[in-house]
Design an enzyme around this catalytic site. Structure first.
Site, PDB file in Angstrom:
ATOM      1  N   HIS A 238       0.833  -1.198   0.000  1.00 23.85           N
ATOM      2  CA  HIS A 238       0.000   0.000   0.000  1.00 23.85           C
ATOM      3  C   HIS A 238       0.879   1.264   0.000  1.00 23.85           C
ATOM      4  O   HIS A 238       0.852   2.071   0.940  1.00 23.85           O
ATOM      5  CB  HIS A 238      -0.914   0.004   1.233  1.00 23.85           C
ATOM      6  CG  HIS A 238      -2.307   0.457   0.948  1.00 23.85           C
ATOM      7  ND1 HIS A 238      -3.239  -0.327   0.306  1.00 23.85           N
ATOM      8  CD2 HIS A 238      -2.936   1.633   1.200  1.00 23.85           C
ATOM      9  CE1 HIS A 238      -4.380   0.331   0.199  1.00 23.85           C
ATOM     10  NE2 HIS A 238      -4.221   1.527   0.718  1.00 23.85           N
ATOM     11  N   GLY A 243      -5.268   5.702  -4.325  1.00 24.06           N
ATOM     12  CA  GLY A 243      -4.931   5.348  -5.703  1.00 24.06           C
ATOM     13  C   GLY A 243      -4.218   4.020  -5.840  1.00 24.06           C
ATOM     14  O   GLY A 243      -3.802   3.639  -6.942  1.00 24.06           O
ATOM     15  N   GLY A 245      -5.474   0.991  -5.542  1.00 27.05           N
ATOM     16  CA  GLY A 245      -6.280   0.013  -6.264  1.00 27.05           C
ATOM     17  C   GLY A 245      -6.112   0.118  -7.767  1.00 27.05           C
ATOM     18  O   GLY A 245      -5.813  -0.876  -8.445  1.00 27.05           O
ATOM     19  N   THR A 247      -3.762   1.694  -9.424  1.00 28.58           N
ATOM     20  CA  THR A 247      -2.365   1.442  -9.784  1.00 28.58           C
ATOM     21  C   THR A 247      -2.064  -0.058  -9.764  1.00 28.58           C
ATOM     22  O   THR A 247      -1.435  -0.598 -10.682  1.00 28.58           O
ATOM     23  CB  THR A 247      -1.418   2.168  -8.809  1.00 28.58           C
ATOM     24  OG1 THR A 247      -1.751   3.565  -8.776  1.00 28.58           O
ATOM     25  CG2 THR A 247       0.035   2.011  -9.241  1.00 28.58           C
ATOM     26  N   GLY A 248      -2.523  -0.733  -8.724  1.00 32.08           N
ATOM     27  CA  GLY A 248      -2.271  -2.173  -8.600  1.00 32.08           C
ATOM     28  C   GLY A 248      -2.925  -2.980  -9.702  1.00 32.08           C
ATOM     29  O   GLY A 248      -2.322  -3.930 -10.227  1.00 32.08           O
TER      30      GLY A 248
END
EC number: 2.7.7.-
Length: 413
Positions: A238, A243, A245, A247-248
């Protein structure tokens, strides 16, 4: 047989030495010949994943479906292919935004895509305010289609984050470290229960992201497993206040892009959004103390989501391939009152109707397809509009779509 988590087996064991049995089983799983060991130590032990038979079979099913999808995908004419890619990118960005509570319409993303494709374009005033937040995100997915490479260092992840969140991130949530956050993050549910706490310091964030990148590049780990474990690890770390989520999920798509087809990769955010309860629960399962940082259930969940995305893609492609074949026959059977140019335009417009997000044909698209000047294409379009087969969506720029009469003519719904 369903693969049991260590936690489930522990609570099912009513013997007096269940703690010792649990520890032995954890050791057996961690040190088994088929186990993927990451060498990355989290709060409850080394992050690892076993390779039980059901996951091996799932991996093979995925690869077999990919062959079917690729064959169908590669059989599409370039107009249908381009419209499909654009439609998939629209859906992917919209659903990824939706997962984070960011509202974006397909029209907004379409405008962002047009801006992203035109390096010389300059948005201003109301248009800039409306579309700028999604331009960089749209550009990322266009680059994904072109075969972008995975990040090679933590700095690359920061660049992706900046593109993903440009224009939509609250200023107070901007990273306050050299690249990532300095302060803590705590994820709670609606009742205030702590679900997850991100890695505490920026040096540790940078260290773990570096190890995540190394894991993604390992050749001794099956690519689908590596991508899945890296996705868990990114969200576990994290690295940003907000942001993570979006980005991942983009990083996951980037990793899978080397193994899976474009339509599968560009359908994952939608599938995740449709299964977000199971998706979020899978993160929690890995972090439960008794599971000892075993990521096998998480890998299984990602593989299941990939298969669901594949099934949706296959169903859609098979249906549209049938429509395309019927369309070709209908075009060939048009009588001599239709010129070859008129037939070509109808074939183009019908493909946009079947494969496009909005079913619309632009003057630029038609003139490029016909390889004629815009005035020539405009006159031909005007003739078909006058005959009732096409209708204008806008005059400047000229955008058309099939009418009910035109669809009936070609046997389309």
């Amino acid at each position: 047989m369903t693969y049991k988590t260590l936690e489930n087996l522990f609570y099912a064991d009513l013997s007096s030495d269940r703690y010792a049995r649990h520890d032995r089983l954890l050791h057996e799983r961690l040190t088994a010949d088929g186990t993927v060991r990451t060498g990355i130590h989290l709060e409850h032990g080394e992050l690892f994943a076993c390779v039980p038979l059901n996951l091996s079979v799932a991996s093979e099913r995925i690869l077999r479906k990919e062959r079917k999808i690729s064959n169908l995908w590669n059989s599409l004419p370039y107009v249908a292919l381009g419209a499909s890619i654009r439609s998939l990118v629209l859906e992917e960005v919209v659903f990824s935004n939706e997962m984070e509570g960011v509202h974006s319409t397909r029209r907004q993303i379409e405008a962002a895509l047009e801006s992203a494709e035109d390096a010389a374009s300059e948005l201003c005033g109301a248009a800039e305010k409306e579309h700028t937040p999604f331009i960089e995100f749209a550009r990322l997915y266009l680059q994904l289609v072109d075969g972008s490479s995975r990040p090679g260092k933590p700095e690359d992840i920061r660049k992706i984050f900046d593109a993903v969140t440009k224009g939509v991130l609250d200023p107070k949530d901007r990273p306050d470290g050299k690249m990532f956050r300095l302060g803590p993050v705590v994820i709670e549910n609606s009742r205030g229960k702590i679900l997850h706490q991100g890695v505490s310091s920026e040096p540790e964030i940078i260290d773990l992201l570096g190890k995540m990148i190394e894991l993604g590049n390992r050749e001794d780990v099956p690519s689908l497993y590596a991508a899945s474990i890296c996705h868990f690890l990114f969200e576990y770390i994290h690295p940003f206040y907000d942001g993570n989520g979006r980005t991942g999920r983009y990083l996951l798509a980037l990793s899978l892009n080397e193994t899976l087809s474009q339509p599968t990769v560009l359908s994952l955010s939608r599938t995740i959004a449709e299964n977000k309860t199971a998706y979020y629960k899978a993160f929690d399962v890995v972090e439960r103390p008794l599971n000892g940082s075993e990521a096998t259930p998480f890998v299984a969940m990602i593989l299941d989501l990939i298969e669901q995305a594949q099934d949706a893609v296959l169903g859609d492609l098979v249906e549209k391939r049938v429509q395309l074949d019927d369309l070709k026959r209908a075009i060939d059977e048009l009588d001599d009152t239709f010129t070859e140019r008129a037939k070509d335009i109808l074939f183009y417009a019908a493909q946009m109707h079947i494969f496009g997000a909005f079913g619309e044909s632009t003057l630029d698209g038609v003139s490029g397809y016909l390889d004629v000047t815009k005035p020539t294409a405009s006159r031909s379009l005007s003739n078909l509009i006058a005959a009732g087969y096409l209708e204008k969506v806008s005059a400047r720029p000229l955008v058309c779509r099939m009418t009910e009469t035109g669809l009936n003519l070609l046997g389309l719904e």
